[in-house]
Design an enzyme around this catalytic site. Structure first.
Site, PDB file in Angstrom:
ATOM      1  N   GLY A  11    -111.495   2.513  45.731  1.00 53.65           N
ATOM      2  CA  GLY A  11    -111.523   3.820  45.085  1.00 53.65           C
ATOM      3  C   GLY A  11    -110.787   3.799  43.764  1.00 53.65           C
ATOM      4  N   ALA A  15    -106.309   8.856  42.902  1.00 52.27           N
ATOM      5  CA  ALA A  15    -105.416   8.262  43.904  1.00 52.27           C
ATOM      6  C   ALA A  15    -105.384   6.741  43.763  1.00 52.27           C
ATOM      7  CB  ALA A  15    -105.862   8.668  45.306  1.00 52.27           C
ATOM      8  N   PHE A 116    -103.806  30.466  39.192  1.00 48.09           N
ATOM      9  CA  PHE A 116    -104.794  29.996  40.158  1.00 48.09           C
ATOM     10  C   PHE A 116    -104.545  30.702  41.480  1.00 48.09           C
ATOM     11  CE2 PHE A 116    -107.982  26.594  40.166  1.00 48.09           C
ATOM     12  CZ  PHE A 116    -108.107  26.378  38.807  1.00 48.09           C
ATOM     13  N   GLN A 236    -113.335  22.980  52.971  1.00 48.16           N
ATOM     14  CA  GLN A 236    -113.141  24.106  52.051  1.00 48.16           C
ATOM     15  C   GLN A 236    -114.439  24.466  51.337  1.00 48.16           C
ATOM     16  OE1 GLN A 236    -110.732  24.008  48.134  1.00 48.16           O
ATOM     17  NE2 GLN A 236    -109.608  25.334  49.509  1.00 48.16           N
ATOM     18  N   HIS A 238    -115.693  26.493  48.315  1.00 45.33           N
ATOM     19  CA  HIS A 238    -115.205  27.127  47.086  1.00 45.33           C
ATOM     20  C   HIS A 238    -116.095  28.337  46.817  1.00 45.33           C
ATOM     21  CE1 HIS A 238    -114.123  27.720  42.923  1.00 45.33           C
ATOM     22  NE2 HIS A 238    -113.252  26.725  42.963  1.00 45.33           N
ATOM     23  N   LEU A 248    -119.847  23.379  40.385  1.00 44.79           N
ATOM     24  CA  LEU A 248    -118.656  24.218  40.395  1.00 44.79           C
ATOM     25  C   LEU A 248    -118.449  25.038  39.123  1.00 44.79           C
ATOM     26  CD1 LEU A 248    -116.223  24.655  42.337  1.00 44.79           C
ATOM     27  CD2 LEU A 248    -114.913  23.351  40.686  1.00 44.79           C
ATOM     28  N   GLU A 251    -112.184  27.887  39.448  1.00 46.29           N
ATOM     29  CA  GLU A 251    -111.402  29.074  39.770  1.00 46.29           C
ATOM     30  C   GLU A 251    -110.660  29.566  38.528  1.00 46.29           C
ATOM     31  OE1 GLU A 251    -109.416  28.650  43.522  1.00 46.29           O
ATOM     32  OE2 GLU A 251    -107.705  29.755  42.747  1.00 46.29           O
ATOM     33  N   ARG A 282    -108.888  30.711  48.414  1.00 43.29           N
ATOM     34  CA  ARG A 282    -110.321  30.408  48.404  1.00 43.29           C
ATOM     35  C   ARG A 282    -111.031  30.741  49.705  1.00 43.29           C
ATOM     36  NH1 ARG A 282    -110.243  24.649  45.230  1.00 43.29           N
ATOM     37  NH2 ARG A 282    -109.730  25.645  43.253  1.00 43.29           N
ATOM     38  N   HIS A 348    -116.709  22.076  49.091  1.00 45.40           N
ATOM     39  CA  HIS A 348    -115.967  21.612  47.933  1.00 45.40           C
ATOM     40  C   HIS A 348    -114.943  20.533  48.246  1.00 45.40           C
ATOM     41  CE1 HIS A 348    -114.146  21.859  44.016  1.00 45.40           C
ATOM     42  NE2 HIS A 348    -112.985  22.300  44.479  1.00 45.40           N
ATOM     43  N   ARG A 390    -106.714  24.290  51.289  1.00 45.61           N
ATOM     44  CA  ARG A 390    -106.006  23.785  50.104  1.00 45.61           C
ATOM     45  C   ARG A 390    -105.989  24.837  49.003  1.00 45.61           C
ATOM     46  NH1 ARG A 390    -107.755  21.705  45.139  1.00 45.61           N
ATOM     47  NH2 ARG A 390    -109.929  21.476  45.691  1.00 45.61           N
TER      48      ARG A 390
HETATM   49  C1  LIG Z   1    -116.280  19.780  40.719  1.00 45.45           C
HETATM   50  C2  LIG Z   1    -114.876  19.619  41.239  1.00 45.45           C
HETATM   51  C3  LIG Z   1    -113.826  20.229  40.583  1.00 45.45           C
HETATM   52  C4  LIG Z   1    -112.526  20.082  41.059  1.00 45.45           C
HETATM   53  N1  LIG Z   1    -111.518  20.701  40.386  1.00 45.45           N
HETATM   54  C5  LIG Z   1    -110.242  20.524  40.814  1.00 45.45           C
HETATM   55  C6  LIG Z   1    -109.165  21.095  40.086  1.00 45.45           C
HETATM   56  O1  LIG Z   1    -109.335  21.724  39.043  1.00 45.45           O
HETATM   57  N2  LIG Z   1    -107.915  20.908  40.564  1.00 45.45           N
HETATM   58  C7  LIG Z   1    -107.663  20.206  41.695  1.00 45.45           C
HETATM   59  O2  LIG Z   1    -106.501  20.062  42.063  1.00 45.45           O
HETATM   60  N3  LIG Z   1    -108.686  19.634  42.389  1.00 45.45           N
HETATM   61  C8  LIG Z   1    -109.962  19.772  41.975  1.00 45.45           C
HETATM   62  N4  LIG Z   1    -110.978  19.197  42.674  1.00 45.45           N
HETATM   63  C9  LIG Z   1    -110.670  18.285  43.790  1.00 45.45           C
HETATM   64  C10 LIG Z   1    -110.175  16.963  43.227  1.00 45.45           C
HETATM   65  O3  LIG Z   1    -110.866  16.662  42.052  1.00 45.45           O
HETATM   66  C11 LIG Z   1    -110.365  15.808  44.209  1.00 45.45           C
HETATM   67  O4  LIG Z   1    -109.900  16.145  45.488  1.00 45.45           O
HETATM   68  C12 LIG Z   1    -109.607  14.572  43.741  1.00 45.45           C
HETATM   69  O5  LIG Z   1    -109.906  14.300  42.393  1.00 45.45           O
HETATM   70  C13 LIG Z   1    -109.954  13.383  44.615  1.00 45.45           C
HETATM   71  O6  LIG Z   1    -109.433  12.210  44.044  1.00 45.45           O
HETATM   72  P1  LIG Z   1    -109.548  10.849  44.827  1.00 45.45           P
HETATM   73  O7  LIG Z   1    -108.923   9.807  43.979  1.00 45.45           O
HETATM   74  O8  LIG Z   1    -109.063  11.015  46.202  1.00 45.45           O
HETATM   75  O9  LIG Z   1    -111.135  10.578  44.975  1.00 45.45           O
HETATM   76  P2  LIG Z   1    -112.327  10.460  43.915  1.00 45.45           P
HETATM   77  O10 LIG Z   1    -111.948  10.811  42.558  1.00 45.45           O
HETATM   78  O11 LIG Z   1    -113.474  11.176  44.533  1.00 45.45           O
HETATM   79  O12 LIG Z   1    -112.642   8.914  43.916  1.00 45.45           O
HETATM   80  C14 LIG Z   1    -113.185   8.238  45.035  1.00 45.45           C
HETATM   81  C15 LIG Z   1    -113.356   6.796  44.663  1.00 45.45           C
HETATM   82  O13 LIG Z   1    -113.727   6.054  45.823  1.00 45.45           O
HETATM   83  C16 LIG Z   1    -114.766   5.178  45.515  1.00 45.45           C
HETATM   84  N5  LIG Z   1    -115.514   4.920  46.759  1.00 45.45           N
HETATM   85  C17 LIG Z   1    -115.865   5.788  47.730  1.00 45.45           C
HETATM   86  N6  LIG Z   1    -116.532   5.147  48.706  1.00 45.45           N
HETATM   87  C18 LIG Z   1    -116.589   3.847  48.339  1.00 45.45           C
HETATM   88  C19 LIG Z   1    -117.170   2.686  48.927  1.00 45.45           C
HETATM   89  N7  LIG Z   1    -117.818   2.723  50.080  1.00 45.45           N
HETATM   90  N8  LIG Z   1    -117.045   1.520  48.255  1.00 45.45           N
HETATM   91  C20 LIG Z   1    -116.400   1.445  47.060  1.00 45.45           C
HETATM   92  N9  LIG Z   1    -115.844   2.522  46.464  1.00 45.45           N
HETATM   93  C21 LIG Z   1    -115.944   3.700  47.107  1.00 45.45           C
HETATM   94  C22 LIG Z   1    -115.579   5.897  44.459  1.00 45.45           C
HETATM   95  O14 LIG Z   1    -116.334   4.993  43.714  1.00 45.45           O
HETATM   96  C23 LIG Z   1    -114.439   6.519  43.631  1.00 45.45           C
HETATM   97  O15 LIG Z   1    -113.961   5.615  42.692  1.00 45.45           O
HETATM   98  C24 LIG Z   1    -112.287  19.322  42.216  1.00 45.45           C
HETATM   99  C25 LIG Z   1    -113.334  18.706  42.871  1.00 45.45           C
HETATM  100  C26 LIG Z   1    -114.623  18.884  42.412  1.00 45.45           C
HETATM  101  C27 LIG Z   1    -115.741  18.248  43.195  1.00 45.45           C
END
Ligand SMILES: Cc1cc2nc3c(=O)[nH]c(=O)nc-3n(C[C@H](O)[C@H](O)[C@H](O)COP(=O)(O)OP(=O)(O)OC[C@H]3O[C@@H](n4cnc5c(N)ncnc54)[C@H](O)[C@@H]3O)c2cc1C
Length: 582
Positions: A11, A15, A116, A236, A238, A248, A251, A282, A348, A390
């Site tokens: 990923g 994170a 928010f 969740q 949204h 989306l 908010e 939400r 969401h 959340r």
């Molecule tokens: C449209 C939208 C708007 C949002 N706005 C907000 C906001 O304003 N504020 C807020 O706090 N949160 C917001 N969120 C939520 C927030 O963006 C996410 O919860 C957060 O960014 C998740 O980060 P992450 O690193 O866990 O995962 P992600 O950013 O989703 O990354 C997942 C990673 O895992 C990799 N991966 C997954 N499965 C595999 C696999 N099988 N093999 C190899 N790689 C894999 C993908 O390629 C990717 O790189 C929003 C979400 C959305 C959808």
């Protein structure tokens, strides 16, 4: 082919990337991602990232942020982890600023902050301006800033590698097997520590704000090696997804003063949350909207509501909300400067996920027994800072902050971690899955099964749920799992075989959806994002517990309600559940 690195991260969202920055400075770290790193869903986040900086709301403090998060979680959040998160939030965000993240600014040059839902001052007295933002591109700028830092610190990226299995033996994570999407062929990645930052699973629902890649792979992979997933019933919705596409509308649009109106042209939130109105949490706004729609007060009696931002004026819209203005024009055909935007609740965010503690070590049972060399952070994890619901802007914070903590923890643990021994058939499970698809001749199509899963999850496991609906959906998933065995794909080639990749993602969605439904069925109460029409009240006596779901060989799920919620902070006395005011 076998690749060996000290640390393997799956990923490249906030994170995974944030952890990699930490580790890259001292050890050899590889990041695998099925999409190009900067296309991870984190980049789509619009509204902001929470931190009690007090740049505008001068009296803001971490204690207020903690109270809001605990209350927002409907008391299911673990308060030790929540305390860590809200206390470390300011330094985590300021660190991003120092790495060059282009935040919007206050007139005196500080990071700008906006309102928010659910974020308040003085324990609920008035709205707080706590969300740090960069117009409505916050996730985009954070992700790009981190990617630059990864490149600076020699992080090794394997882009477009889709992980198909986790190698896990004797309570230790040993490696992962991935498919090289560009060239075909399996690769085994072998490390002393393995971390999952695989993101969310919104794609299991028909209307979702999530990217196509958000198919919850990480969750399915851990359950296949016998590990549980936690609190899956909490999804969740949204409130403001564009009608029909689910894309989306942040908010932040309501934070900046947007109004929600029903078919009678009335701001109906005055009936449900007269004080907070559109900025209630939400889960509550989604339920209120769904009730209006279900009772025939949608626009023209249809399944959508209006979000009106036209009174904010063109200058403010272009400065603060340029992206959603464009999205509304391109995907809903309306000009938000002049007309209201049609919206409906959209799947969401996943509150549940891979159970982990505040040090991001994955745990295996209700006693929080730790695994060795296995870590999780971000949306795929359930460290349980969000509990049952959340608050907006707490997720970018969670991904950044626990990514950072995971990275630091791995650096600390590395001297004590060895490479595990690869089992003889380390590629076995992945190879079998690919071979079966490539030689399949059945009559079922992935597209049909996906459509049926997404539509039925939306209707029978959506904003409102009942026993009857959930039992029906449990049967439906078993039926789809059975039909999945007869799926065939048309493309049998090696290179960029998206047919194959989607078929594999489909099997993941069919698996964890079963855990969502089983949790929703057995949790006979309403809490946060989980709303049972037949059990409308929160029941702390019976259900102030985390659920752990274990996959059984026959495709069903065994659930336990034995994991206690941590109701105390580390230093802070914590917040006891209070009666709901809404
Ligand atoms: C449209 C939208 C708007 C949002 N706005 C907000 C906001 O304003 N504020 C807020 O706090 N949160 C917001 N969120 C939520 C927030 O963006 C996410 O919860 C957060 O960014 C998740 O980060 P992450 O690193 O866990 O995962 P992600 O950013 O989703 O990354 C997942 C990673 O895992 C990799 N991966 C997954 N499965 C595999 C696999 N099988 N093999 C190899 N790689 C894999 C993908 O390629 C990717 O790189 C929003 C979400 C959305 C959808």
């Amino acid at each position: 082919m076998i690749h060996r690195h000290d640390v393997i991260i799956v990923g490249a969202g906030l994170a995974g990337s944030r952890a990699a920055v930490e580790i890259g400075q001292v050890a050899d770290v590889a990041v695998l991602s099925k999409v190009y790193p900067s296309r991870s869903h984190s980049g789509a986040a619009q509204g902001g990232v929470a931190a009690a900086l007090g740049n505008i709301s001068k009296t803001d403090r971490w204690e207020f942020h903690m109270f809001d998060t605990v209350k927002g979680s409907d008391y299911l959040g673990d308060q030790d982890a929540i305390e860590l998160m809200v206390r470390e939030a300011p330094e985590t965000v300021i660190e991003m600023e120092h790495w060059g993240c282009p935040f919007s600014r206050t007139p005196e040059g500080k990071i700008a902050q906006r309102k928010f839902g659910g974020h308040t001052l003085d324990y609920g007295k008035e709205p707080a301006l706590r969300a740090c933002y960069s117009a409505d591109y916050t996730g985009h700028v954070l992700l790009h800033t981190l990617h630059e830092q990864c490149l600076k610190h020699n992080v090794h990226f394997y882009s477009e590698f889709q992980v198909l299995s986790l190698i896990f033996e004797n309570n230790k994570a040993i490696g992962v097997v991935a498919l090289d999407m560009v060239n075909g062929g399996l690769h085994t990645f072998y490390g002393r520590a393995i971390m999952f930052g695989t993101g969310g699973y919104g794609r299991a629902f028909k209307i979702t704000s999530n990217a196509h890649a958000n198919t919850g792979d990480g969750l399915a992979l851990v359950t296949r090696v016998g590990l549980p997933i936690q609190d899956m019933e909490f999804v969740q919705f949204h409130p403001t997804g564009l009608w029909q596409s689910g894309i989306l509308v942040t908010e932040g649009a309501r934070g900046e003063g947007g109004h929600l109106k029903n078919g009678e042209g009335r701001r109906f939130m005055e009936d449900y949350a007269p004080t907070l109105m559109e900025l209630a949490p939400r889960d509550m706004v989604s339920r209120s909207m769904q009730t209006e729609i279900d009772e025939g007060r949608g626009i023209d009696g249809k399944d959508y509501i209006h979000l009106d931002v036209s009174h904010l004026g063109e200058a403010k819209l272009m400065e603060r909300l340029p992206q959603i203005s464009e999205l509304a024009m391109n995907f809903a055909g309306v000009d938000p400067r002049k007309e209201p935007i049609p919206i409906q609740p959209t799947a969401h965010y996943s509150m549940g996920g891979i159970p982990a503690n505040a040090n991001c070590r994955v745990t295996i049972d209700e006693k929080r027994t730790e695994t060795e060399g296995f870590y999780a952070a971000g949306e795929c994890s359930c460290i349980s800072v969000h509990g049952a619901n959340r608050l907006g802007t707490n997720s970018l914070l969670e991904a950044l902050l626990f990514g950072r903590r995971a990275g630091k923890q791995i650096v600390e643990d590395l001297p004590h971690l060895d490479f595990g021994e690869l089992p003889a058939d380390y590629e076995g499970a992945a190879k079998e899955e690919v071979d079966r698809m490539m030689t399949s001749t059945g009559k079922e199509k992935v597209g049909t099964i996906r459509k049926e899963l997404q539509e039925t999850m939306m209707i029978d496991c959506g904003v409102f749920r009942t026993k009857g609906q959930l039992e029906k959906q449990r049967e439906k998933i078993l039926e789809l799992q059975d039909r999945y065995k007869h799926v065939t794909i048309d493309d049998k080639s090696q290179r960029f075989n998206t047919d194959l990749l989607e078929a594999i993602e489909m099997s993941h969605m069919l698996e964890f959806s079963g855990a969502i439904v089983e949790g929703a069925l057995q949790r006979e109460e309403s809490r946060g994002g989980h709303s049972r029409k037949d059990f409308p009240k929160r029941d702390d006596e019976k259900f102030l517990k985390h659920t752990l779901a274990y996959k059984q060989d026959d495709g069903s799920w065994k659930l336990t309600f034995d994991k206690e919620v941590i109701l105390k902070g580390i230093h802070h006395q914590g917040f006891e559940p209070m009666e709901r005011k809404y």
